[in-house]
Design a protein around this motif. Structure first.
Motif, mmCIF file in Angstrom:
data_model
loop_
_atom_site.group_PDB
_atom_site.id
_atom_site.type_symbol
_atom_site.label_atom_id
_atom_site.label_comp_id
_atom_site.label_asym_id
_atom_site.label_seq_id
_atom_site.Cartn_x
_atom_site.Cartn_y
_atom_site.Cartn_z
ATOM 1 N N UNK A 142 0.830 -1.192 0.000
ATOM 2 C CA UNK A 142 0.000 0.000 0.000
ATOM 3 C C UNK A 142 0.871 1.251 0.000
ATOM 4 N N UNK A 143 1.457 1.525 -1.158
ATOM 5 C CA UNK A 143 2.329 2.688 -1.301
ATOM 6 C C UNK A 143 1.509 3.957 -1.146
ATOM 7 N N UNK A 144 2.092 4.966 -0.528
ATOM 8 C CA UNK A 144 1.403 6.241 -0.381
ATOM 9 C C UNK A 144 1.076 6.828 -1.745
ATOM 10 N N UNK A 145 2.011 6.645 -2.650
ATOM 11 C CA UNK A 145 1.780 7.141 -3.996
ATOM 12 C C UNK A 145 2.402 6.169 -4.981
ATOM 13 N N UNK A 146 1.617 5.792 -5.957
ATOM 14 C CA UNK A 146 2.138 4.864 -6.932
ATOM 15 C C UNK A 146 2.358 5.635 -8.220
ATOM 16 N N UNK A 147 3.401 5.314 -8.936
ATOM 17 C CA UNK A 147 3.705 6.075 -10.155
ATOM 18 C C UNK A 147 4.553 5.251 -11.101
ATOM 19 N N UNK A 148 4.929 5.875 -12.205
ATOM 20 C CA UNK A 148 5.807 5.229 -13.179
ATOM 21 C C UNK A 148 5.206 3.980 -13.811
ATOM 22 N N UNK A 149 3.900 3.930 -13.919
ATOM 23 C CA UNK A 149 3.261 2.806 -14.609
ATOM 24 C C UNK A 149 3.552 1.484 -13.938
ATOM 25 N N UNK A 150 3.994 0.523 -14.745
ATOM 26 C CA UNK A 150 4.257 -0.824 -14.248
ATOM 27 C C UNK A 150 5.456 -0.869 -13.299
ATOM 28 N N UNK A 151 6.196 0.232 -13.208
ATOM 29 C CA UNK A 151 7.451 0.160 -12.465
ATOM 30 C C UNK A 151 7.290 0.355 -10.959
ATOM 31 N N UNK A 152 6.154 0.853 -10.544
ATOM 32 C CA UNK A 152 5.894 0.897 -9.107
ATOM 33 C C UNK A 152 4.414 0.719 -8.858
ATOM 34 N N UNK A 153 4.011 -0.522 -8.705
ATOM 35 C CA UNK A 153 2.602 -0.813 -8.508
ATOM 36 C C UNK A 153 2.289 -1.075 -7.047
ATOM 37 N N UNK A 154 0.995 -1.052 -6.742
ATOM 38 C CA UNK A 154 0.565 -1.450 -5.397
ATOM 39 C C UNK A 154 0.367 -2.960 -5.367
#
Length: 418
Positions: A142-154
RNA sequence: CGGGGUGUAGCGCAGUUGGUAGCGCGUACGGCUGGGGACCGUGAGGUCGCAGGUUCAAGUCCUGUCACCCCGACCA
């Protein structure tokens, strides 16, 4: 696969809610679907790419003695409390839920505890060691913020292998072996030239660890690269002590931005202590199992590969991970053209060569645009012109020029007996 | 979690001082075309994110809420 049968479709417009190039292209080409921030579904072509990456990793893990398993995503809290990691203050990315009866559960962000606990059933003697179980599992964070598409998912796919060794010496030998296997993995994925074994902090596990970092402008890590020795130091441990231990001076290093694509940790007895994973040594005494953990993120790799090789026309897959080796663009539906294209498709398919056969009733320009967008390594055109000349028109994805080749030449170049 | 922005057709977007919703792509059908996302015609497709409020009347104004994006902090 015949594109007339494929249920996905490409689109001209880039999705408005993505800025990461990898997600934009993968969605445009119909490889993935965004379910929510940091959560992506894999569609047929995307699943093929992911499976190809997984298979390469699986090969190399099996080659060093890995045995594939599949642990559960739902986790009871007991084993995590034993190591002190159930607390949200210690691990702040937990997705937690509960059973109807009220028992607390978590969606596993990683698997050290449950696997260590499981292995107690099977490890009781030095004769049971070493053991190298690994899995491909969906991790939830449960990342506070997910970004970079497939490179940082929840929610993302991870290969995690865990080593259970008798002692530090046995552990270190395997640690090195796994490191070499990782080098092979990244070579086969086409990232070998720009991926560096990197000296890094051990995080919550140990003082130091090793990461595999791939140079990329979209990376989130800063590393210092030593080209000559093909290694790097993560900024987090970029200090005199580390430099001295590696026999390197600052002048030899170049600062780069990179993506962490793999890591290997020495866990030592941290989890075998917490969960009482012991074994009887040859002299009968009880000893702690010495552990290590080794991760690679296939879904992150897919995003990185998409991002790294893409050009202004779309995706460009390395041959080893492409959803198909060949894109057959059949222009028109004259009987001779259909026959020639069908024959080529059947021959390649029978020989196990992955093919996307564009048999749709659309104009040539659209087929070329889709072939480029999807990033298939080799495009073969079958048309009135090629049939009349008894040839095929071949073009590699990165090349500008096309080449006329006979069917036999094409088959041979793809490793198919002519 | 702090700051900023955005939610209108499957996708990308427009919608003026409040007056009952439109364009492009895609899609269905017909025509035409046939080597780099052509063209013409006729259609289908909407709980304007959600809930409440103001008003004779709300996509438009107010309040709340949810979601998405960007910057930061955090993170395989």
């Amino acid at each position: 696969m015949r594109l007339s049968q494929l249920f996905t479709r490409t689109t001209r417009d880039t999705p408005a809610d993505e800025t990461a190039r990898n997600a934009q292209l993968l969605i445009q080409a119909g490889f993935i679907h965004k379910e929510m921030a940091g959560v992506y579904a894999y569609l047929p072509l995307g699943k093929m790419v992911l499976d190809n990456i997984v298979q390469i990793i699986r090969d190399e893990m099996n080659a060093i003695g890995g045995q594939e398993i599949s642990l559960t995503a739902l986790q009871g809290k007991d084993v995590w409390e034993a190591s002190g990691r159930w607390s949200d203050e210690v691990v702040d990315v937990w997705f937690k839920t509960e059973l109807n009866g009220g028992s607390q559960l978590g969606l596993a962000p990683t698997h050290e505890e449950p696997l260590t606990n499981l292995m107690k059933r099977f490890i009781s003697s030095y004769k049971d060691l070493p053991a190298y179980p690994y899995q491909f599992q969906t991790k939830f964070r449960n990342e506070l913020r997910s970004k970079s598409g497939l490179m940082r998912g929840r929610e993302f796919l991870m290969k995690d292998l865990y080593s259970f060794s008798k002692d530090q010496a046995e552990h270190e030998a395997f640690y090195e072996k796994c490191s070499e296997a990782y080098v092979k993995v990244f070579d086969r994925l086409g990232l070998g030239d720009i991926t560096y074994k990197t000296f890094a902090s051990g995080g919550s596990f140990s003082k130091y660890s090793h990461e595999f970092q791939t140079i990329s402008p979209v990376g989130e890590d800063t590393i210092y690269v030593h080209e000559g020795k093909k290694l790097a130091i993560n900024q987090e441990v970029y200090n005199d002590e580390v430099l001295a231990s590696l026999g390197i001076t600052k002048e030899e290093l170049v600062e780069k931005t990179a993506v962490e694509v793999g890591n290997i940790f020495t866990l030592a007895t941290k989890y075998s202590d917490a969960l009482d994973l012991n074994y009887a040594a040859e002299d009968g005494s009880s000893e702690k199992v010495f552990m290590g953990s080794y991760g690679i993120g296939p879904s992150r790799l897919m995003g990185l590969i998409a991002e790294h090789f893409a050009d202004d026309k779309g995706l460009v897959w390395p041959e080893n991970v492409a959803p198909a080796k060949v894109y057959i663009a059949r222009l028109g539906d004259n009987p001779d053209v259909v026959t020639a294209a069908d024959v080529l498709y059947d021959r390649l398919t029978a020989a196990g060569v992955g093919v996307l056969y564009d048999d749709r009733a659309i104009r040539p320009g659209e087929k070329f645009a889709d072939a480029d967008l999807m990033g298939i390594p080799k495009r073969i055109v079958v048309s009135d012109k090629t049939v009349a000349a008894n040839t095929l028109e071949v073009k590699n994805r990165q090349d500008e020029n096309t080449e006329m080749q006979s069917l036999d030449t094409v088959l041979t170049s793809l490793g198919v007996a002519a």
